[in-house]
Scaffold this active site. Structure first.
Site, PDB file in Angstrom:
ATOM      1  N   ASP A  39      -3.136   2.284   4.271  1.00  0.00           N
ATOM      2  CA  ASP A  39      -3.930   2.573   3.069  1.00  0.00           C
ATOM      3  C   ASP A  39      -5.064   1.553   3.005  1.00  0.00           C
ATOM      4  O   ASP A  39      -5.012   0.508   3.676  1.00  0.00           O
ATOM      5  CB  ASP A  39      -3.053   2.484   1.810  1.00  0.00           C
ATOM      6  N   SER A  40      -6.050   1.854   2.181  1.00  0.00           N
ATOM      7  CA  SER A  40      -7.113   0.875   1.944  1.00  0.00           C
ATOM      8  C   SER A  40      -6.530  -0.427   1.408  1.00  0.00           C
ATOM      9  O   SER A  40      -7.160  -1.471   1.522  1.00  0.00           O
ATOM     10  CB  SER A  40      -8.106   1.438   0.932  1.00  0.00           C
ATOM     11  N   CYS A 102      -3.634   7.437   1.960  1.00  0.00           N
ATOM     12  CA  CYS A 102      -4.831   7.173   1.155  1.00  0.00           C
ATOM     13  C   CYS A 102      -5.561   8.500   0.980  1.00  0.00           C
ATOM     14  O   CYS A 102      -5.997   9.096   1.973  1.00  0.00           O
ATOM     15  CB  CYS A 102      -5.702   6.160   1.890  1.00  0.00           C
ATOM     16  N   GLU A 180      -4.795  -3.826  -6.852  1.00  0.00           N
ATOM     17  CA  GLU A 180      -4.985  -4.775  -5.746  1.00  0.00           C
ATOM     18  C   GLU A 180      -4.747  -6.223  -6.201  1.00  0.00           C
ATOM     19  O   GLU A 180      -4.398  -7.078  -5.401  1.00  0.00           O
ATOM     20  CB  GLU A 180      -6.387  -4.649  -5.149  1.00  0.00           C
ATOM     21  N   CYS A 212      -4.544   9.350  -6.258  1.00  0.00           N
ATOM     22  CA  CYS A 212      -4.787   8.122  -5.490  1.00  0.00           C
ATOM     23  C   CYS A 212      -3.430   7.437  -5.373  1.00  0.00           C
ATOM     24  O   CYS A 212      -2.693   7.347  -6.372  1.00  0.00           O
ATOM     25  CB  CYS A 212      -5.781   7.236  -6.226  1.00  0.00           C
ATOM     26  N   HIS A 214      -2.593   4.467  -5.210  1.00  0.00           N
ATOM     27  CA  HIS A 214      -2.406   3.277  -6.056  1.00  0.00           C
ATOM     28  C   HIS A 214      -1.843   3.640  -7.438  1.00  0.00           C
ATOM     29  O   HIS A 214      -1.194   2.817  -8.079  1.00  0.00           O
ATOM     30  CB  HIS A 214      -3.740   2.559  -6.276  1.00  0.00           C
TER      31      HIS A 214
END
Ligand code: DGL
Length: 307
Positions: A39-40, A102, A180, A212, A214
């Site tokens: 993932d990012s 992602c 993050e 997403c 996240h």
């Protein structure tokens, strides 16, 4: 901070896998080779959680490209460049299959990466289809990154499933950055979420697509705002099941080990401190994170990190 999303979160829908890619690197039944998940940043850990629950015998290599997150505000070429570089790195590390955990990277670059990598790929996409199937009010919200929402792939999903269901598409600016830094509940984050979600409630939405990877980590904060008025659509379990089907199709599923697999091996393009913290607090996995540079065409020079 909860380890699992509270009900009535609905976990469904995954993007089809690459059936044409398994041409090379790793073959053979019951291979001990790992699955790569990328993932990012830290969002793919929500997919990793589901993969570990669904496929407990699989060894996992997880790469967070946190140095370059968020992808949702990058240009298309940058995202494709990073996705390919990390996919190639995982193949070199022996990954037998790759989960692009992602939505943004899948939307932007999965076709290209599928052509170039010699292992099967599983991508993710926002659960527009299940939302259209289950919304009673016929109004559903979608929270995703700007890049995902503007992608041709997402627009195609809307064309297919939005004929009789209105989708309110909201870019989740600031949400990836919050996760993050391991913020899943601050006052600032809640204010941001309220700005995004209240207009959906006002418009009569009864369903919210978490577009997403996240965002499942924000489920408790979202619940505090919307209560049971929105059913949350999270695709992580469906992705894990799709991965299982793909491993079976290619004869790559790990042998049953009884006690399950070893802990995942975690890698990050930044120092990994937040990855370690989030994995420990939300997934109860205490594992060190190895920093790996993974240069790419767009990030080859040390001072060329900007998109
Ligand atoms: N987890 C990624 C996704 O599902 C976040 C993208 C980003 O870094 O903006 O889209």
């Amino acid at each position: 901070m909860p380890a699992q999303p509270p009900s009535p979160t609905v976990r469904t829908s995954a993007l089809g896998a690459n059936s044409s890619a398994a041409t090379g690197a790793v073959t053979g039944a019951n291979t001990p080779a790992p699955v790569g998940i990328f993932d990012s940043g830290l969002g793919g850990l929500s997919v990793l959680r589901a993969v570990r629950a669904e496929l407990p015998d699989e060894a996992i290599l997880y790469v967070a490209d946190s140095l370059y997150a968020p992808y949702g505000e990058r240009d298309d070429d940058f995202i494709a460049d990073r996705t390919l570089a990390i996919g190639e790195w995982l193949v070199k590390e022996g990954a037998k299959a790759l989960v692009v955990a992602c939505n943004t990277a899948t939307a932007q670059s999965i076709a290209l990466v599928r052509e170039k990598l010699p292992i099967p790929l599983v991508g993710v996409e926002p659960g527009v289809k299940p939302a259209a199937l289950q919304s009673k009010t016929r109004v559903a919200g979608v929270l995703a990154t700007q890049v995902t929402l503007r992608s041709a792939r997402f627009q195609g999903l809307l064309e297919r499933y939005a004929a009789d269901c209105q989708f309110l598409c909201q870019p989740g600016h600031g949400l990836v950055q919050a996760v993050e830094r391991c913020d899943v509940g601050s006052a600032e984050l809640r204010a941001l979420l309220r700005d995004y979600l209240e207009p959906m409630l006002d418009a009569g939405a009864d369903t919210l697509v978490l577009g997403c990877t996240h965002y499942p980590f924000l489920d408790a904060a979202i619940r505090d705002i919307v209560g049971d008025r929105l059913a949350l659509i999270d695709t992580s379990v469906a992705i894990a099941r799709q991965l299982g089907r793909v491993l079976d199709q290619h004869g790559l599923r790990a042998a049953t080990q009884g006690a399950g697999s070893a802990p995942p091996r975690f890698y990050s393009t930044d120092d990994g401190a937040h990855q370690r913290q989030l994995a420990a607090s939300l997934l109860h996995i205490d594992a060190s994170v190895e920093r790996v540079p993974i240069p790419s065409r767009r990030t080859a020079a040390p001072d060329s990190q900007a998109a």
